[in-house]
Design a protein around this motif. Sequence first.
Motif, PDB file in Angstrom:
ATOM      1  N   HIS A 165       5.436 -54.536  21.585  1.00  0.00           N
ATOM      2  CA  HIS A 165       5.430 -55.018  22.889  1.00  0.00           C
ATOM      3  C   HIS A 165       6.760 -55.146  23.802  1.00  0.00           C
ATOM      4  O   HIS A 165       6.919 -54.792  24.831  1.00  0.00           O
ATOM      5  N   ALA A 166       7.785 -55.634  22.946  1.00  0.00           N
ATOM      6  CA  ALA A 166       9.077 -55.755  23.700  1.00  0.00           C
ATOM      7  C   ALA A 166       9.815 -54.602  24.135  1.00  0.00           C
ATOM      8  O   ALA A 166      10.469 -54.271  25.184  1.00  0.00           O
ATOM      9  N   GLY A 167       9.309 -53.438  23.255  1.00  0.00           N
ATOM     10  CA  GLY A 167       9.759 -51.990  23.900  1.00  0.00           C
ATOM     11  C   GLY A 167       9.264 -51.535  25.185  1.00  0.00           C
ATOM     12  O   GLY A 167      10.130 -51.070  26.154  1.00  0.00           O
ATOM     13  N   PHE A 168       8.087 -51.973  25.634  1.00  0.00           N
ATOM     14  CA  PHE A 168       7.524 -51.799  26.889  1.00  0.00           C
ATOM     15  C   PHE A 168       8.213 -52.569  27.984  1.00  0.00           C
ATOM     16  O   PHE A 168       8.420 -52.143  28.997  1.00  0.00           O
ATOM     17  N   MET A 169       8.309 -53.809  27.558  1.00  0.00           N
ATOM     18  CA  MET A 169       9.260 -54.920  28.403  1.00  0.00           C
ATOM     19  C   MET A 169      10.501 -54.427  28.719  1.00  0.00           C
ATOM     20  O   MET A 169      10.906 -54.329  29.714  1.00  0.00           O
ATOM     21  N   ILE A 216      -0.875 -41.691  22.164  1.00  0.00           N
ATOM     22  CA  ILE A 216      -1.263 -40.685  21.752  1.00  0.00           C
ATOM     23  C   ILE A 216      -1.055 -40.487  20.072  1.00  0.00           C
ATOM     24  O   ILE A 216      -1.993 -40.331  19.486  1.00  0.00           O
ATOM     25  N   PRO A 217       0.381 -40.718  19.417  1.00  0.00           N
ATOM     26  CA  PRO A 217       0.285 -40.491  17.923  1.00  0.00           C
ATOM     27  C   PRO A 217      -0.270 -42.235  17.473  1.00  0.00           C
ATOM     28  O   PRO A 217      -0.902 -42.089  16.402  1.00  0.00           O
ATOM     29  N   VAL A 218       0.061 -43.049  18.211  1.00  0.00           N
ATOM     30  CA  VAL A 218       0.041 -44.405  17.585  1.00  0.00           C
ATOM     31  C   VAL A 218      -1.710 -44.741  17.406  1.00  0.00           C
ATOM     32  O   VAL A 218      -2.037 -45.288  16.273  1.00  0.00           O
ATOM     33  N   LEU A 219      -2.149 -44.337  18.386  1.00  0.00           N
ATOM     34  CA  LEU A 219      -3.721 -44.961  18.087  1.00  0.00           C
ATOM     35  C   LEU A 219      -4.502 -44.183  17.444  1.00  0.00           C
ATOM     36  O   LEU A 219      -5.775 -44.265  17.089  1.00  0.00           O
ATOM     37  N   ARG A 220      -4.008 -42.924  16.759  1.00  0.00           N
ATOM     38  CA  ARG A 220      -4.502 -42.347  15.328  1.00  0.00           C
ATOM     39  C   ARG A 220      -4.610 -43.114  14.628  1.00  0.00           C
ATOM     40  O   ARG A 220      -5.332 -42.786  13.285  1.00  0.00           O
ATOM     41  N   ALA A 241       0.362 -51.044  12.939  1.00  0.00           N
ATOM     42  CA  ALA A 241       1.383 -52.034  13.223  1.00  0.00           C
ATOM     43  C   ALA A 241       2.793 -51.503  13.184  1.00  0.00           C
ATOM     44  O   ALA A 241       3.797 -51.826  13.874  1.00  0.00           O
ATOM     45  N   ILE A 242       3.060 -51.018  11.902  1.00  0.00           N
ATOM     46  CA  ILE A 242       4.475 -50.261  11.472  1.00  0.00           C
ATOM     47  C   ILE A 242       4.864 -49.592  12.667  1.00  0.00           C
ATOM     48  O   ILE A 242       6.077 -49.390  12.839  1.00  0.00           O
ATOM     49  N   VAL A 243       4.098 -48.451  12.990  1.00  0.00           N
ATOM     50  CA  VAL A 243       4.580 -47.556  13.913  1.00  0.00           C
ATOM     51  C   VAL A 243       5.029 -48.054  15.233  1.00  0.00           C
ATOM     52  O   VAL A 243       5.822 -47.657  15.911  1.00  0.00           O
ATOM     53  N   THR A 244       4.099 -48.995  15.638  1.00  0.00           N
ATOM     54  CA  THR A 244       4.545 -49.614  16.965  1.00  0.00           C
ATOM     55  C   THR A 244       5.678 -50.365  16.934  1.00  0.00           C
ATOM     56  O   THR A 244       6.703 -50.240  17.903  1.00  0.00           O
ATOM     57  N   LEU A 245       5.804 -50.949  15.626  1.00  0.00           N
ATOM     58  CA  LEU A 245       7.230 -51.575  15.472  1.00  0.00           C
ATOM     59  C   LEU A 245       8.223 -50.685  15.650  1.00  0.00           C
ATOM     60  O   LEU A 245       9.340 -50.960  16.193  1.00  0.00           O
ATOM     61  N   ALA A 246       8.257 -49.627  14.899  1.00  0.00           N
ATOM     62  CA  ALA A 246       9.090 -48.561  14.944  1.00  0.00           C
ATOM     63  C   ALA A 246       9.665 -47.869  16.524  1.00  0.00           C
ATOM     64  O   ALA A 246      10.808 -48.007  16.769  1.00  0.00           O
ATOM     65  N   PHE A 247       8.454 -47.772  17.234  1.00  0.00           N
ATOM     66  CA  PHE A 247       8.810 -47.217  18.448  1.00  0.00           C
ATOM     67  C   PHE A 247       9.534 -48.190  19.325  1.00  0.00           C
ATOM     68  O   PHE A 247      10.287 -47.983  20.120  1.00  0.00           O
ATOM     69  N   GLY A 248       9.141 -49.566  19.245  1.00  0.00           N
ATOM     70  CA  GLY A 248       9.781 -50.515  19.764  1.00  0.00           C
ATOM     71  C   GLY A 248      11.181 -50.679  19.601  1.00  0.00           C
ATOM     72  O   GLY A 248      12.190 -50.630  20.596  1.00  0.00           O
ATOM     73  N   GLU A 249      11.609 -50.383  18.275  1.00  0.00           N
ATOM     74  CA  GLU A 249      13.119 -50.567  18.045  1.00  0.00           C
ATOM     75  C   GLU A 249      13.752 -49.069  18.608  1.00  0.00           C
ATOM     76  O   GLU A 249      14.827 -49.158  18.819  1.00  0.00           O
TER      77      GLU A 249
END
Lengths: 261, 356
Positions: free
Chosen positions: B71-75, B119-123, B130-138
């Motif tokens: 979530h911090a990534g979107f922030m 698009i990729p994450v919600l698959r 959780a891990i992939v959202t973490l990666a995208f945030g970073e």
Amino acid sequence: MSDMTNTNEDILLAVENLSISFGGLKAVDNFNVKIKRGELYGLIGPNGAGKTTVFNLLTGVYKPDTGAIILDGKPITGKKTTEINHEGIARTFQNIRLFTNLSVLDNVKTALDERYRYGLLDSIFRTPKFRRMEKELDERALSILSVFELEDEAELKASQLPYGKQRKLEIARALATEPKLILLDEPAAGMNPQETKELMDTIALIRREFSVTILLIEHDMKLVSGICERLTVLNFGQILREGETRAVLNDPEVIKAYLGD
Amino acid sequence: MKLKYKQKSLRYSLLTYAMVLAFYIICEIMLMTGNMSSLMKGMLVPLCYYSILAVSLNLVVGISGELSLGHAGFMCIGAFTGAIFAMTGGASLPGWAELGIAIVLGAVVSGVFGFLIGIPVLRLRGDYLAIVTLAFGEIIKNVINVVYLGVDSRGWHFSLKDSLSLGLEPDGQTIIKGAQGITRLPRNATFTLGIVMLILALFIILNLINSRYGRAIMAVRDNRIAAESIGISASRYKMLAFVTASAIAGVAGVLYSHNLSTLQSSSSNFGYNQSIMMLVFVVLGGIGNIRGSIIAAVILTILPEKLRFLDDYRMLIYAVVLIAMMLFNSAPSAIAFRERIAASLRRSAGKEAADE
């Protein structure tokens, strides 16, 4: 002679040469069925015969390797689950799948979603359209629940209902999508004789009230012989027998498949 | 037959708005009478954006049932969108207009990124998601951390190396200077604006939850296969929740960047620790409980500051408080205890009413 009359009759669901394999296993092999509009059709067979796989093929959970599924004259083979529901097939599940944290009412209202639509902005700004649609939704959902005598439990969580009523709610939710064909996957599983009898009444009732065609998987022979008009018996993914209920159930091959040699 | 759920959800929403308003009024009175420490004054806007972040994350974690750790990534996206606008197009506008447009831009850009990442994450499901959202945030944080962005009479210039390689004309201006970030920001976010944005976020989220969209999102959460069998498209409603939450997190980011004079895309600002902290707000406030998220965000933002006098023991006490809150919220015996208290309160209230 019987073939001649069949072609003139009103066929709702026609399945032709349906097959699917998982790895080397032919789970369903060359499955054919023709179900007439308004009919109550049974699909029986020993455990692992491929009955639920047929349901999953019909509802688009699995894509068939070969074969065609034609609903009301329209091919629906290979479509997505949601599209197939919009075309007119709804189902229940062998192990009950309700929206456990939603209220009984909301379970049915979710199924009515396709018929009472309003936009995102309507929802956020609570427009008159939103109020009108929600009011109609409540009324429609309650009237469906009242058919199943569930309206007093409307605001309970679905998970708080006793087992038999959860089964009923699942059927109510499927019927709320106004299907042409409803697939019931072992509706009497885990029920005692009293509940099974009530279920038979419920099934008779929904045929009357919703004028829907029913395809039913069942183990309970009393239920099957009591209500199904015609049957198909599956064994090892293949059709063993099909035809009038009484004739099929008295067939020595069928008895052998169920009881062993 | 009379249905009670509408009154119930209305009461919940009104109580939530009332709670926020009461908090606002109390703070304003304290400000006017001069009873607020400068430490607290500095925390008023952060309280607002942390509450907004907690509420929006709850839409994904609680209502949609997906454990998002980015979530911090979107922030971060919202913060930089807002800050870039403040330094360029918004620089000549009056403060309120600049802020208003920055907020809309922040929400839109962050929402678009939410869609693309969704698009990729919600698959994926569960731990994988959780891990992939973490990666995208970073990834978002680290990419912005090395970007150099400048503007001059010939247009926008972009580099990943240094400011010199932007090749700006003499009239040019470097906006993002890599790890140094954006400097000399206007710092014009106010507590009032923060509260308005919080109420707006609440209004959107609560009304969304209590509509056919919310029902469908929760239905997919409870049983995806059953939802699809009745014609509910799981991916569409998951995406709706994810994009809405991203856009609202973007608004929080705009508030964040307008509350600082220097904005850097560093780990301490937008790292996964921040995402985890937002998740702590949501979990402690009660998963799916929007009002609880705000309460948890406020308490857990103020608490570490108030515990500064404990020096070395600060984080120790903070951890103990976290555990105590968790037990109070979820332990069966604590819930039974709370119900007993509530019942006896109700009884005594009933007795008083009878006496009168």
